[in-house]
Motif scaffolding. Structure first.
Motif, PDB file in Angstrom:
ATOM      1  N   LEU B 451       0.814  -1.218   0.000  1.00 52.66           N
ATOM      2  CA  LEU B 451       0.000   0.000   0.000  1.00 52.66           C
ATOM      3  C   LEU B 451       0.845   1.264   0.000  1.00 52.66           C
ATOM      4  O   LEU B 451       0.454   2.280  -0.565  1.00 52.66           O
ATOM      5  N   LYS B 459      -6.182  -1.642  -8.124  1.00 57.81           N
ATOM      6  CA  LYS B 459      -7.017  -2.716  -7.603  1.00 57.81           C
ATOM      7  C   LYS B 459      -6.146  -3.707  -6.842  1.00 57.81           C
ATOM      8  O   LYS B 459      -5.143  -4.183  -7.364  1.00 57.81           O
ATOM      9  N   LEU B 460      -6.562  -4.002  -5.631  1.00 57.86           N
ATOM     10  CA  LEU B 460      -5.827  -4.958  -4.819  1.00 57.86           C
ATOM     11  C   LEU B 460      -6.814  -5.984  -4.313  1.00 57.86           C
ATOM     12  O   LEU B 460      -7.838  -5.634  -3.726  1.00 57.86           O
ATOM     13  N   GLU B 461      -6.522  -7.270  -4.570  1.00 56.69           N
ATOM     14  CA  GLU B 461      -7.424  -8.301  -4.089  1.00 56.69           C
ATOM     15  C   GLU B 461      -6.609  -9.350  -3.351  1.00 56.69           C
ATOM     16  O   GLU B 461      -5.592  -9.821  -3.846  1.00 56.69           O
ATOM     17  N   LEU B 479      -6.321   4.253   0.007  1.00 57.14           N
ATOM     18  CA  LEU B 479      -7.467   3.555  -0.562  1.00 57.14           C
ATOM     19  C   LEU B 479      -8.325   4.476  -1.412  1.00 57.14           C
ATOM     20  O   LEU B 479      -9.018   4.026  -2.319  1.00 57.14           O
ATOM     21  N   SER B 484     -10.484  -0.090  -5.869  1.00 58.04           N
ATOM     22  CA  SER B 484     -11.078  -0.973  -4.859  1.00 58.04           C
ATOM     23  C   SER B 484     -10.040  -1.850  -4.180  1.00 58.04           C
ATOM     24  O   SER B 484      -8.951  -2.081  -4.711  1.00 58.04           O
ATOM     25  N   LEU B 485     -10.419  -2.326  -3.005  1.00 55.18           N
ATOM     26  CA  LEU B 485      -9.626  -3.292  -2.247  1.00 55.18           C
ATOM     27  C   LEU B 485     -10.557  -4.408  -1.805  1.00 55.18           C
ATOM     28  O   LEU B 485     -11.624  -4.142  -1.237  1.00 55.18           O
TER      29      LEU B 485
END
Lengths: 140, 560
Positions: B451, B459-461, B479, B484-485
């Protein structure tokens, strides 16, 4: 030589006089119907300075040559490319001039170049561009 | 004398700007540029259908011709998003039907689309040309029949990977005889047989047809016939080419036609075709202009070597597993195949590779061979598999990928991975926009590296990683710079979700938990899933199901 073309004189905003053949005048679609039929009258173009008007006239002459097959396609393309390779202020002046005079092809050519100028710029440099666009058009 | 820059000149100039970034920059310069730009914007991409409302889009851009939108988060593809979560297209379709009579293109991904929506589309836009539904669901072949019957200028109908309730194959016959405009048809996700003669007639009267993707039930001779009628095809795919091993012997008279088509093919999707490696190689070696290949692991390392030798224009490779749940490997596909392709294909920039073993050495070699990677997704069947040669974590290998591939925009990792790999990613992956992590990392430090270090992250998944509250709260401001996270089966507590929502009013923090209301458990209890996204629409969407909680400004729980 024996080419007895009619000539009309145009005067730029800064007082320069340009004798222009009728074939070129015909390219100025927005204003050519207003121009007097030859004679000694000089028609004032008070929105455009001499240097820019000279360039527009040059463009029209070159493209008339191309239409009359005195210039090949590759030659005119190269010439056009060189023509738009100028500083931003000149480009914008040319854009307005071609719009005012109604020279459609020149207008399109410059529009693409100006659009390319705006591509990939961050907002900060857009501001400078904006100043250029707007500063040309001060209310006197 | 007064003179003002003609607005229509500016508008003409802006019409040459196609990139959203450029148009967004232009619209920020001043009020009049904002106004001129918004009237001449024709295409809009909404990355998250809940980030903005239809009313806001319509108000700002009154003259759109093309809309592209995405709904559910990517991990929905792995069944991590419960059924009924949302992403219904209808509110958008209904609003746009009123506002944009000249709309020509709609592209939706991971959204729920009903037959009602399809019918509304088919009847509202006189000049409708393109409908692309990627990984969508909720509609039947009846909806497709409306589209076929009413969209007189349809150019593209693409249903890639969508779940369609197949009521009958007759929908295809609803294309009127006057419809000759088709350029692309993709119906590979449909189950039932379509009327093949209707298909043949459609193909015959579509001189511009370039892309054809059929569903499974295509007999071989009819396929060859089809190919002969459509020599201008560049993209061809079939779900189950039956008995291709016999193909070359049985239908020799069609071979010349096949060969001439093959040299034009740039994209081949054989990801559902069980074709043995030797036959695949015969087919692929004819397709020298291939740019994109999706194939099953039946291709094996030997097939990939042949691919590397013949397809020098290859840009994208996806190798899917034929038997992902089998205990033992059923094919001879290892990391070597990927190494060969990375060596032999200089233009390769996008890879999705399923395999059963990987080593740091292979990853380092791949990274050195192909510094031009843009997308790199590696899926090792055992998600926590170490380097099979040294038994070490794969940190060094993935570290080499992010260090060498400076243009990397998308990365998906599996294997035994510690916080160290995230340190490499945070330091090097400056252009990375999308990162997918599973079963990786040791502590919050891992998440913190990502981060705080990945400047371009959108986009972080994350699933099943030991990441908790600290990194999340410490990087709350980040964020808002992302789309999106997603975090599921991690250690994020309900208390932290509440705090995050309080701190960041422009984020929607959705707690998705099927065990009942989160406040019926202690605050430090981990939530099942949390989905955080920025939004300018109201934080509480109206179509929330009962297993989703979102927090209001006063941080009280709001249910649907």
């Amino acid at each position: 030589m024996e080419n007895r073309e009619k000539v009309t004189s145009l005067r730029s905003s800064d007082g320069h006089i340009f004798p222009v053949e009728d074939t070129v005048i015909a390219e100025f679609r927005s204003i050519h119907s207003f121009l007097p039929a030859a004679g000694d009258a000089v028609f004032p173009i008070s929105q455009i300075t001499g240097d820019i008007l000279a360039k527009v006239i040059d463009y029209c002459r070159k493209h008339i040559d191309h239409k009359l097959n005195r210039l090949r396609d590759e030659e005119i393309t190269a010439w056009d490319r060189h023509f738009v390779n100028v500083d931003e202020k000149t480009l914008l002046d040319l854009l307005v001039a071609s719009h005012f005079l109604g020279v459609k092809d020149l207008f399109s050519l410059i529009m693409v170049s100006v659009a390319d100028m705006t591509k990939k710029k961050g907002v900060g440099s857009m501001d400078q561009l904006h100043n250029l666009f707007i500063s040309n058009f001060r209310l006197d | 004398m007064a003179y003002s820059f003609p607005e229509e000149v500016l508008e003409h100039v802006f019409s040459f700007l196609s990139s959203d970034r450029d148009r967004n920059a232009v619209s920020l310069v001043c009020k009049s540029w904002y106004d001129i730009e918004r009237w001449c914007r024709r295409r809009v991409f909404v990355g998250n259908c809940y980030a903005v409302s239809p009313e806001i889009v319509i108000r700002r851009f009154p003259e759109l011709r093309a809309v592209e939108m995405k709904g559910k988060p990517h991990f929905a593809d792995f069944n991590l998003v419960p059924e009924g979560w949302g992403a219904c297209a209808y509110p958008w379709i209904a609003a746009m039907a009123e506002a944009y009579p000249f709309l020509e293109e709609i592209r939706l991904k991971r959204m729920v689309v009903t037959d009602e929506s399809l019918e509304l589309i088919s009847k509202s836009y006189k000049n409708f040309k393109v409908l692309v539904l990627t990984s969508c669901e909720g509609f039947t072949t009846d909806g497709l029949a409306s589209i076929a019957a009413n969209c007189r200028h349809l150019r593209e109908l693409d249903l890639r990977e969508s779940e369609v309730e197949d009521l009958s194959g007759h929908w295809l016959s609803h294309f009127p005889d006057s419809c000759t405009s088709l350029v692309s048809l993709n119906m590979s996700c449909l189950g039932s047989e379509v009327s093949f003669s209707a298909l043949e007639r459609l193909v015959a009267r579509s001189p511009n047809l370039r892309t054809l993707r059929l569903n499974r039930a295509v007999p071989l001779e009819r396929l060859a016939n089809l190919i002969r009628r459509a020599p201008q095809l560049v993209e061809l795919a079939c779900k189950q080419l039956k008995a291709l091993s016999g193909f070359w012997d049985v239908v020799p008279s069609y071979l010349p036609a096949m060969y001439s088509v093959c040299s034009g093919i740039t994209s081949l999707n054989l990801s559902y075709a069980a074709i043995p490696s030797s036959d695949l190689v015969k087919l692929i070696s004819q397709c020298q202009n291939l740019q994109r290949l999706w194939v099953l692991d039946y291709i094996e390392d030997s097939g990939l070597e042949a691919l590397a030798a013949s397809c020098k224009d290859l840009q994208e490779l996806r190798v899917f597993p034929s038997d992902p749940f089998g205990a033992e490997p059923n094919v001879s596909l290892t990391e070597q195949g990927l190494v060969s392709v990375s060596e032999g294909c200089p233009k390769l920039e996008s890879v999705l590779y399923f395999c059963r073993q990987m080593s740091n050495a292979a990853l380092i070699a791949i990274a050195k061979n192909r510094p031009n990677f843009i997308r790199f997704r590696l899926c090792i069947i055992d998600p926590q598999a170490p380097d099979y040669l040294t038994l070490e974590p794969l940190d060094a290998g993935f570290g080499a990928i992010v260090e060498n591939c400076k243009e990397l925009r998308r990365l998906s990792m599996t294997g035994l991975l510690t916080d160290r790999v995230f340190k490499y990613i945070g330091s090097h992956a400056k252009k990375l926009e999308m990162l997918s992590i599973a079963f990786a990392g040791d502590s919050d430090l891992g998440l913190h590296h990502v981060l705080s270090g990945c400047d371009s992250l959108r986009k972080l998944e994350i699933r099943d990683c030991p990441f908790g509250d600290k990194a999340l709260l410490a990087n709350a401001a980040k964020l808002e710079t992302m789309r999106s996270l997603w975090m599921s089966s991690c250690s994020v507590s309900f208390g932290a979700c509440k705090l995050l929502a309080q701190k960041m009013p422009r984020l929607n923090v959705e707690v998705i938990d099927e065990r009942g209301p989160p406040d019926s458990r202690p605050e430090d209890c981990s939530v099942e899933r949390v989905y955080v996204y920025r939004t300018v629409a109201s934080r509480r969407r109206l179509d929330m199901p009962d297993f989703v909680w979102t927090l209001d400004e006063d941080s009280s729980l709001r249910y649907s």
